[in-house]
Design an enzyme around this catalytic site. Structure first.
Site, PDB file in Angstrom:
ATOM      1  N   ASP A  54       0.876  -1.195  -0.020  1.00 52.18           N
ATOM      2  CA  ASP A  54      -0.035  -0.113   0.090  1.00 52.18           C
ATOM      3  C   ASP A  54       0.951   1.252  -0.187  1.00 52.18           C
ATOM      4  OD1 ASP A  54      -2.474  -1.349   0.141  1.00 52.18           O
ATOM      5  OD2 ASP A  54      -2.915  -0.670   2.190  1.00 52.18           O
ATOM      6  N   LYS A  98      -8.355   0.714  -5.150  1.00 54.94           N
ATOM      7  CA  LYS A  98      -9.408   0.157  -4.476  1.00 54.94           C
ATOM      8  C   LYS A  98     -10.631   0.643  -4.909  1.00 54.94           C
ATOM      9  CE  LYS A  98      -6.928  -1.321  -0.021  1.00 54.94           C
ATOM     10  NZ  LYS A  98      -6.985  -2.758  -0.297  1.00 54.94           N
ATOM     11  N   ARG A 138      -6.605 -20.549   6.937  1.00 47.73           N
ATOM     12  CA  ARG A 138      -6.380 -21.781   7.310  1.00 47.73           C
ATOM     13  C   ARG A 138      -7.918 -22.634   6.914  1.00 47.73           C
ATOM     14  NH1 ARG A 138      -2.675 -24.978   9.860  1.00 47.73           N
ATOM     15  NH2 ARG A 138      -1.191 -24.066  11.143  1.00 47.73           N
TER      16      ARG A 138
END
Lengths: 296, 190
Positions: A26, A83, A167
């Site tokens: 960023d 974005k 995960r």
């Protein structure tokens, strides 16, 4: 006969494949973009404010001023991302018209639509979207996303949510790939994913697009951790330019991402970096301030 | 079985490893000089040329790569083509090429990502094949020892010089094995 076609799946997904093993940083101006490029970033995300400042400022966070995006595009030769708000079709068209290389339909900004995401398959420019689980990721691919990333909890410098999301996706991929073909429709229904994409994942034994880690990466060790958990690369938001020594931090995170299994090197990279960004405890965040809960 | 190394620093590494296996070679990810020396050919993949270039230099791989390239076949795709070149236009802040092939290249020569494209490409000796161009470079000038193998939009996008082969496009992103077969045929039988 001219057979040239722009904006195809291979062109859009391929662009993200070329970023694998890399770090996307960023930046809020040309100077930061140059620091990121010379540290070895594979792309930069041009923003008006990094997530931790968006968090601190409150109010409505929108697409960055095109002047900032153009300034960054002029400053570097690596790809530039920007974005758009979730569901903000007009911001997406504006960013495409500016010529950005990738659009992040991002929960870091305040959503413009609380029901629908952008139909990303309609655009020539590729999109990346965040996901917390496999169903959410496959819904975004169904809408045309060419790249995924974990949502994590942006602007906190706390890796726990990105770990949870990576995960979850990996574990659901294992479950899906172990299922027999006659179980796939019911599984698609249970995770809220398009059936065709569930079948494609089983056939490939993997996601059809690359999946990066994002949201809370603050140190070289955090980046290495996400790579160990199966990320194809990492986004670093506030972690670099909110640290005491951005140049050093940027380089260390790039090398840690590429050499995540070389532990003595990770030890060297982690030495004397100075203060990382200040972190936030997720439990201390009220639900209304959890950006990861934006997106449907 | 021939061992095809893929420089595994950043970019489309797994895609190239899969292609090497599909043409009947043993794929070998290469991150150091010792592994490189055990290979019969090497692929420098697509990725961000600036990033890969910096990593080649910080890992001390520049000299081993140059030494390898004078003896054994090397394929450079997209960023890999840039790294094989003698020079890059608009250089300075960008990648430091290895100078393996007598060509100069223009980075992002077809524009930004929205201008990236795929097309059916006519290649000398291989016929028509699908080619994916992503923020692709092109070959601006080439020495007399370089043979240009394909053009798109009047720009040279594939070339060879002895056992060196470069493409501005990504053969690893399609199912077409022609470029790979052409490349691995350059490997000398042991």
């Amino acid at each position: 006969m001219d057979t040239t076609k722009t904006g195809t799946l291979a062109v859009k997904r391929g662009m993200a494949q070329m970023q694998k093993g890399g770090v996307i940083m960023d930046v809020v101006n040309a100077e930061q973009a140059k620091i990121a490029e010379s540290a070895g970033a594979v792309a930069v995300m041009a923003l008006e404010r990094v997530p931790s400042d968006i968090r601190a400022a409150g109010g409505v966070a929108r697409m960055a001023d095109p002047l900032i995006i153009e300034e960054v595009m002029k400053a570097v030769t690596i790809p530039v991302m920007a974005k758009a708000r979730i569901g903000h079709i007009a911001e997406a068209h504006i960013l495409e018209a500016l010529g950005v290389d990738y659009i992040d339909e991002s929960e870091v900004l305040t959503p413009a639509d609380e029901e629908f995401h952008i139909l990303k398959s309609e655009y020539t420019v590729p999109f990346v979207c965040g996901c917390r689980d496999l169903g959410e990721g496959l819904r975004r691919i169904g809408e045309g996303a060419s790249m995924l990333r974990t949502k994590g909890e942006p602007g906190t410098g706390n890796i726990v949510e990105a770990v949870r999301h990576m995960r979850k996706v990996q574990s659901e991929l294992h479950v899906l790939c172990a299922k027999s073909d006659d179980e796939l429709m019911a599984y698609a229904k249970s995770i809220g994913a398009p059936y065709e994409l569930v079948c494609e994942v089983k056939r490939l034994g993997a996601l059809p697009v690359v999946n990066f880690a994002a949201g809370g990466i603050a140190t070289p060790a955090d980046a290495a951790l996400m790579m160990m958990l199966g990320a194809d690369g990492v986004f670093v938001g506030s972690g670099i330019f909110k640290s005491a020594n951005p140049e050093k931090f940027a380089k260390a995170i790039v090398h840690a991402t590429l050499n995540y299994r070389e532990y003595p090197m990770l030890a060297e990279l982690s030495k004397g970096l100075g203060t990382p960004m200040k972190g936030l405890e997720i439990a201390a965040l009220p639900s209304s301030q959890r950006m990861q809960e934006r997106g449907w | 079985m021939n061992r095809v190394g893929v420089l595994a620093l950043q970019g489309a590494v797994s895609e190239h490893l899969r292609m090497a296996a599909r043409v009947g070679c043993e794929p070998v990810p290469v991150t150091d000089a010792a592994t490189l020396l055990g290979c019969d050919a090497l692929v420098i993949p697509g990725g961000e040329s600036t990033t890969i270039s910096r990593l080649i230099h910080t890992r001390g791989l520049a000299r081993p790569l140059c030494y390898f390239a004078v003896q054994k076949p090397v394929l450079g795709t997209c960023a890999g083509m840039i790294l094989c070149a003698k020079a890059v236009t608009e250089s300075g802040k960008g990648p430091e090429p290895l100078g393996l092939m007598n060509i100069t290249v223009e980075r992002n020569g077809f524009g930004r990502q929205v201008n990236s494209f795929e097309t059916d490409l006519s290649v000398t000796g291989l016929g028509s094949l699908p080619a994916v161009f992503i923020r692709a470079p092109y070959i601006k000038t080439a020495g007399p020892e370089v043979r240009i193998l394909a053009y798109v939009k009047n720009r040279a996008v594939m070339a060879e010089q002895g056992t060196l082969l470069v493409t501005a496009f990504h053969p690893e992103l399609t199912d077409d094995l022609n470029v790979y077969r052409y490349f691995t045929a350059k490997i000398q039988p042991a």
